[in-house]
Design a protein around this motif. Structure first.
Motif, PDB file in Angstrom:
ATOM      1  N   THR B 100       0.842  -1.192   0.000  1.00 43.32           N
ATOM      2  CA  THR B 100       0.000   0.000   0.000  1.00 43.32           C
ATOM      3  C   THR B 100       0.880   1.247   0.000  1.00 43.32           C
ATOM      4  OG1 THR B 100      -0.165  -0.069   2.400  1.00 43.32           O
ATOM      5  CG2 THR B 100      -1.916  -1.130   1.164  1.00 43.32           C
ATOM      6  N   GLY B 101       2.091   1.123   0.505  1.00 39.76           N
ATOM      7  CA  GLY B 101       3.061   2.197   0.407  1.00 39.76           C
ATOM      8  C   GLY B 101       2.672   3.438   1.185  1.00 39.76           C
ATOM      9  N   GLU B 102       3.245   4.550   0.787  1.00 43.20           N
ATOM     10  CA  GLU B 102       3.043   5.810   1.483  1.00 43.20           C
ATOM     11  C   GLU B 102       2.026   6.663   0.761  1.00 43.20           C
ATOM     12  OE1 GLU B 102       6.582   7.942   2.351  1.00 43.20           O
ATOM     13  OE2 GLU B 102       5.519   9.531   3.449  1.00 43.20           O
ATOM     14  N   LEU B 103       0.906   6.903   1.432  1.00 39.97           N
ATOM     15  CA  LEU B 103      -0.097   7.842   0.948  1.00 39.97           C
ATOM     16  C   LEU B 103       0.157   9.192   1.597  1.00 39.97           C
ATOM     17  CD1 LEU B 103      -1.516   5.098   0.312  1.00 39.97           C
ATOM     18  CD2 LEU B 103      -3.677   6.264   0.736  1.00 39.97           C
ATOM     19  N   PHE B 104      -0.005  10.241   0.811  1.00 39.24           N
ATOM     20  CA  PHE B 104       0.177  11.596   1.308  1.00 39.24           C
ATOM     21  C   PHE B 104      -1.208  12.242   1.433  1.00 39.24           C
ATOM     22  CE2 PHE B 104       4.783  11.934   0.888  1.00 39.24           C
ATOM     23  CZ  PHE B 104       5.048  10.845   0.077  1.00 39.24           C
ATOM     24  N   PHE B 105      -1.528  12.644   2.637  1.00 37.98           N
ATOM     25  CA  PHE B 105      -2.874  13.140   2.914  1.00 37.98           C
ATOM     26  C   PHE B 105      -2.938  14.654   2.963  1.00 37.98           C
ATOM     27  CE2 PHE B 105      -5.702   9.624   3.919  1.00 37.98           C
ATOM     28  CZ  PHE B 105      -4.814   8.563   3.997  1.00 37.98           C
ATOM     29  N   GLY B 106      -4.114  15.164   2.609  1.00 38.62           N
ATOM     30  CA  GLY B 106      -4.418  16.561   2.816  1.00 38.62           C
ATOM     31  C   GLY B 106      -4.845  16.792   4.255  1.00 38.62           C
ATOM     32  N   GLU B 107      -5.156  18.048   4.571  1.00 44.97           N
ATOM     33  CA  GLU B 107      -5.501  18.408   5.944  1.00 44.97           C
ATOM     34  C   GLU B 107      -6.945  18.110   6.303  1.00 44.97           C
ATOM     35  OE1 GLU B 107      -2.294  22.063   6.521  1.00 44.97           O
ATOM     36  OE2 GLU B 107      -4.433  22.499   6.355  1.00 44.97           O
TER      37      GLU B 107
END
Lengths: 111, 114
Positions: B100-107
Motif C-alpha cells: 500500500t506504500g506511502e499515501l500523502f494526505f491533505g488536511e
C-alpha cells in the motif's frame, strides 16, 4: 482483500515500549504490511512498511513472523505525543487494490 | 511544495444542496483517493483513481461522484447532500509502489449537512 484485526484501544505510560499487534490471517503472497499514525484533526501519516522478518526506521520497528499472519508495530520509549490512532493495512499496491484503513488502534499514553 | 491541498476546509450545507470538494496535488502522483472519517471511526474509502480519466468505487461510494480530468486534481461531488454525509473528508495521493506504500494526505475538509 486481506482483512486486518487490531485492538480497539491501548493505554501505556511515558517511557515504555508499546507493541501493537495486527492480525491478517488471509494475507496474500504479494501483500505488504503498512502502518499509519493519525493525530486528531490530521490526515494519517505513514510510519513503516514491511514484507517479512523485521524492519526498523527512526520512528518504529515492525516485526513480521514467518507465517506473516500477524505483525507487531513496536514504538520504543513512547511519549505523550505518541497518543494517536494507529492503522495496520495490508495490500500489494496493484492498480485495482483498494486501500482500506479500518478502525485502527487508539493508543493513549499516560504521564 | 504544497503537497496535497483540499478546498474548502470547512463547509455547511443544507439538505439537498450540492457541492464539490477539490483535491489538488503537486507531486505528479498517479493514484488519488477520497476517504471520509466519522467521529471515533476509522477512514472509509469513498472513491479512488489510478490515473487521469479513471475512477473506481471504494467502500462507501453511494451519494458521491468523482472526476479526475487532470492528473493533479481529484474532485468529489455531492449532488444532493444528506445529514448522513456530515463528516471529515480526506484526500490522499500516492505514486505506484509496492504494498500500500506511502499515501500523502491533505488536511481534511469538514462538511456539515443540516
Amino acid at each position: 482483500l486481506a482483512k486486518t484485526t487490531q485492538p480497539i484501544s491501548m493505554d501505556s505510560y511515558e517511557g515504555q515500549e508499546v507493541n501493537i499487534t495486527c492480525s491478517h490471517n488471509n494475507i496474500a503472497t504479494n501483500d505488504y504490511i503498512t502502518w499509519y499514525q493519525q493525530f486528531p484533526s490530521q490526515g494519517p501519516r505513514f510510519i513503516i512498511q514491511g514484507y517479512k522478518t523485521k524492519v526498523t526506521n527512526e520512528v518504529a520497528s515492525l516485526f513480521i513472523p514467518a507465517d506473516r499472519k500477524s505483525s507487531t508495530l513496536s514504538l520504543p520509549r513512547v511519549s505523550l505525543s505518541d497518543t494517536a490512532v494507529y492503522y495496520c493495512l495490508v495490500g500489494d499496491g496493484k492498480r485495482d487494490d483498494k486501500i482500506i484503513f479500518g478502525k485502527g488502534t487508539r493508543l493513549h499514553i499516560l504521564p | 511544495n504544497a503537497g496535497v491541498t483540499q478546498t474548502p476546509k470547512f463547509r455547511v450545507l443544507k439538505t439537498g444542496q450540492s457541492m464539490t470538494l477539490l483535491c489538488a496535488q503537486d507531486m505528479n502522483h498517479e493514484y488519488m483517493y477520497w476517504y471520509r472519517q466519522d467521529p471515533g471511526m476509522g477512514l472509509r474509502l469513498i472513491h479512488y483513481s489510478v490515473g487521469e480519466g479513471t475512477t473506481a468505487k471504494g467502500e462507501v461510494p453511494d451519494g458521491y461522484n468523482v472526476s479526475r480530468l487532470k492528473k493533479q486534481n481529484f474532485l468529489l461531488g455531492l449532488e444532493s447532500a444528506a445529514p448522513s454525509q456530515t463528516s471529515v473528508y480526506f484526500c490522499a495521493s500516492s505514486p505506484p509502489q509496492v504494498g500500500t506504500g506511502e499515501l500523502f494526505f491533505g488536511e481534511g475538509s469538514r462538511l456539515t449537512v443540516l
